[in-house]
Motif scaffolding. Structure first.
Motif, short mmCIF file in Angstrom:
data_model
loop_
_atom_site.label_atom_id
_atom_site.label_comp_id
_atom_site.label_asym_id
_atom_site.label_seq_id
_atom_site.Cartn_x
_atom_site.Cartn_y
_atom_site.Cartn_z
N ALA A 89 35.85 23.27 59.37
CA ALA A 89 35.43 23.84 58.10
C ALA A 89 33.91 23.78 57.94
CB ALA A 89 36.11 23.10 56.95
N GLN A 90 33.25 23.21 58.92
CA GLN A 90 31.80 23.09 58.86
C GLN A 90 31.16 24.37 59.37
OE1 GLN A 90 30.29 20.38 57.49
NE2 GLN A 90 32.39 19.71 57.05
N ASP A 91 30.41 25.04 58.49
CA ASP A 91 29.82 26.33 58.85
C ASP A 91 28.97 26.24 60.11
OD1 ASP A 91 31.03 27.79 56.94
OD2 ASP A 91 29.29 28.01 55.64
N ALA A 92 28.19 25.18 60.24
CA ALA A 92 27.30 25.04 61.39
C ALA A 92 28.09 24.97 62.69
CB ALA A 92 26.42 23.81 61.23
N GLU A 93 29.20 24.23 62.69
CA GLU A 93 30.01 24.10 63.90
C GLU A 93 30.70 25.42 64.24
OE1 GLU A 93 32.69 20.82 63.64
OE2 GLU A 93 31.14 19.42 62.95
N VAL A 94 31.21 26.09 63.22
CA VAL A 94 31.85 27.39 63.46
C VAL A 94 30.84 28.38 64.01
CG1 VAL A 94 33.01 29.35 62.36
CG2 VAL A 94 33.62 27.02 61.70
N ARG A 95 29.64 28.40 63.41
CA ARG A 95 28.61 29.33 63.84
C ARG A 95 28.22 29.08 65.30
NH1 ARG A 95 25.04 28.28 60.12
NH2 ARG A 95 26.01 29.72 58.64
N GLU A 96 28.08 27.81 65.68
CA GLU A 96 27.71 27.49 67.06
C GLU A 96 28.80 27.92 68.03
OE1 GLU A 96 26.82 23.36 67.14
OE2 GLU A 96 24.99 23.55 65.93
N ALA A 97 30.06 27.70 67.67
CA ALA A 97 31.16 28.08 68.55
C ALA A 97 31.23 29.60 68.73
CB ALA A 97 32.48 27.54 68.00
N ILE A 98 31.09 30.32 67.63
CA ILE A 98 31.12 31.78 67.70
C ILE A 98 29.90 32.30 68.48
CG2 ILE A 98 30.98 33.90 66.33
CD1 ILE A 98 32.65 32.52 64.20
N ALA A 99 28.76 31.66 68.29
CA ALA A 99 27.54 32.08 68.99
C ALA A 99 27.70 31.95 70.50
CB ALA A 99 26.34 31.27 68.50
N ALA A 100 28.34 30.87 70.95
CA ALA A 100 28.52 30.66 72.39
C ALA A 100 29.39 31.76 72.99
CB ALA A 100 29.14 29.29 72.64
N VAL A 101 30.46 32.12 72.29
CA VAL A 101 31.33 33.19 72.79
C VAL A 101 30.61 34.54 72.71
CG1 VAL A 101 33.48 34.45 72.33
CG2 VAL A 101 33.44 31.96 72.21
N THR A 102 29.84 34.74 71.66
CA THR A 102 29.08 35.99 71.51
C THR A 102 28.08 36.15 72.65
OG1 THR A 102 29.31 35.95 69.10
CG2 THR A 102 27.51 37.27 70.01
N ALA A 103 27.40 35.07 73.00
CA ALA A 103 26.42 35.13 74.09
C ALA A 103 27.09 35.56 75.39
CB ALA A 103 25.75 33.77 74.25
N ARG A 104 28.25 34.98 75.66
CA ARG A 104 28.96 35.36 76.89
C ARG A 104 29.39 36.83 76.83
NH1 ARG A 104 33.79 32.35 80.25
NH2 ARG A 104 34.38 34.18 81.49
N PHE A 105 29.91 37.26 75.68
CA PHE A 105 30.34 38.65 75.54
C PHE A 105 29.18 39.60 75.77
CE2 PHE A 105 31.15 42.51 73.09
CZ PHE A 105 32.39 42.88 73.59
N ILE A 106 28.02 39.28 75.23
CA ILE A 106 26.84 40.13 75.44
C ILE A 106 26.47 40.19 76.92
CG2 ILE A 106 24.36 40.35 74.97
CD1 ILE A 106 24.97 39.11 72.19
N ARG A 107 26.43 39.03 77.55
CA ARG A 107 26.08 38.99 78.99
C ARG A 107 27.03 39.84 79.82
NH1 ARG A 107 25.08 33.33 77.91
NH2 ARG A 107 27.20 32.87 78.64
N GLU A 108 28.31 39.84 79.46
CA GLU A 108 29.31 40.54 80.25
C GLU A 108 29.46 42.01 79.86
OE1 GLU A 108 32.14 36.61 81.07
OE2 GLU A 108 32.77 38.13 79.61
N THR A 109 28.87 42.40 78.74
CA THR A 109 29.06 43.76 78.23
C THR A 109 27.88 44.68 78.51
OG1 THR A 109 30.46 42.90 76.45
CG2 THR A 109 29.53 45.10 76.13
N VAL A 110 26.67 44.12 78.48
CA VAL A 110 25.47 44.95 78.66
C VAL A 110 25.41 45.52 80.07
CG1 VAL A 110 22.95 44.93 78.69
CG2 VAL A 110 24.20 43.71 76.89
N GLN A 111 25.08 46.80 80.16
CA GLN A 111 24.96 47.47 81.45
C GLN A 111 23.55 48.04 81.61
OE1 GLN A 111 28.22 50.27 80.88
NE2 GLN A 111 29.52 49.07 82.26
N GLU A 112 23.21 48.34 82.83
CA GLU A 112 21.90 48.91 83.15
C GLU A 112 21.66 50.18 82.33
OE1 GLU A 112 18.55 48.16 85.75
OE2 GLU A 112 20.44 47.09 85.58
N ASP A 113 20.45 50.26 81.76
CA ASP A 113 19.99 51.42 80.99
C ASP A 113 20.69 51.57 79.64
OD1 ASP A 113 18.17 52.14 82.99
OD2 ASP A 113 19.71 53.27 84.07
N ASP A 114 21.37 50.54 79.16
CA ASP A 114 21.92 50.57 77.81
C ASP A 114 20.80 50.62 76.78
OD1 ASP A 114 24.68 50.66 77.81
OD2 ASP A 114 24.94 48.50 78.02
#
Length: 317
Positions: A89-114
């Motif tokens: 229920a701690q906003d900071a902990e939830v935000r950090e967990a979501i941020a970590a998954v978001t970072a991975r999603f971005i790394r795996e989604t971005v393609q050349e010349d996007d």
């Protein structure tokens, strides 16, 4: 229950199930090997699972609730959903967990010349700090800044820009301006960034949850304007779109709410909504109902509320 089946049959059932589920062999292939029909063989696979002779468990490296993610995506017609397995229920902990998954999603989604679009939300700030390198891509800031210091507000764009190495188009303007300040939008640098909106191929935006998890809501409160929007049902903002609980757009800030317009945002081929935590559950639901997102990255509590609301639309939220 497995004790009801003779040991030799247990072994055969386990062999058949493992060959199919763990080694990827077809039912027809296994059936030919053991001298049974494909229908009997398929039943053996199911029975091995039903009797607990084998276990099928997810092995995703990141903390994702696979069942909730799949159900949420199907229920709201999303390309995909990533429900981060945290009930904190701690906003900071939830935000950090979501941020970590978001970072991975971005790394795996971005393609050349996007051409990538980012809003300067707090979760994206944390995610951008975890990204060191991306394929070569241009980066465009999609909304103005809610921070008191403009240089802090463009951190997402700066971090992603360095990682991608392409052209960077920041938006050095507050997210909300007074009507008399609109001439600032004629500045060449701002015009150039806003002209890039129509070229964005992938947009990453955070969900603002009203009233306590939205910088825009705080700004409007300081101006004495928030109450009027809450009376009209606003529970969230996504990009530069105010949303009520049904996901409908609420007008009233045209020309003052700076960033990509809803009409242009809806033309972006991939739109990713990011957000969760105690004060964002209704914002997540509104965003899902709006159809503005193809992908959502959120937490368990927000996902469960959204699924419950879908099953019982009359429930209070």
């Amino acid at each position: 229950m497995s004790a009801q089946m003779p040991l030799d049959q247990q072994i055969l059932h386990v062999y058949v199930a493992m060959q199919n589920l763990a080694h990827g062999r077809t039912v027809n292939d296994i059936a030919e090997e053991i001298g049974k029909s494909r229908f009997v063989t398929a039943r053996m696979v199911r029975k091995a699972r039903d009797l607990g002779l084998i276990e099928v468990r997810p092995a995703v490296e990141v903390p994702i609730d696979v069942d909730l993610s799949t159900r949420l995506a199907r229920r709201y017609g999303l390309q995909s959903a990533l429900v981060v397995a945290t009930r904190s229920a701690q906003d900071a902990e939830v935000r950090e967990a979501i941020a970590a998954v978001t970072a991975r999603f971005i790394r795996e989604t971005v393609q050349e010349d996007d051409v990538l679009g980012f809003a300067p939300g707090r979760t994206l700030v944390l995610a951008s700090r975890q990204i060191d390198a991306l394929p070569s891509a241009d980066v465009v800031q999609l909304t103005g800044i809610g921070w008191p210091r403009l240089e802090d507000g463009v951190e997402v764009i700066s971090n992603i820009g360095r990682a991608a190495g392409g052209a960077t188009s920041p938006l050095y303007v507050p997210i909300l301006i007074e009507p008399e300040a609109t001439p600032i939008l004629r500045h060449p640098a701002i015009q150039e960034t806003m002209a890039r909106f129509r070229h964005v191929r992938k947009a990453f935006l955070t969900i603002g949850g009203w009233p306590d998890s939205s910088l825009l809501a705080q700004i409007l409160a300081e101006n004495g304007e928030r109450e009027a929007f809450e009376e009209r049902g606003v529970v969230a903002e996504f990009g530069t779109t105010l949303l009520d609980i049904e996901g409908r757009s609420v007008s009233g800030l045209e020309g003052r709410f700076i960033g990509i317009p809803e009409t242009e945002l809806r033309r972006v081929p991939l739109r990713v909504a990011i957000g969760g935590g105690e004060w964002k559950e209704r914002g997540v639901l509104a965003t899902l109902r709006s159809g503005l997102a193809h992908v959502i990255i959120t937490d368990v509590r927000s996902a469960e509320l959204a699924l419950a609301a879908a099953d019982a639309p009359e429930m209070p939220v």
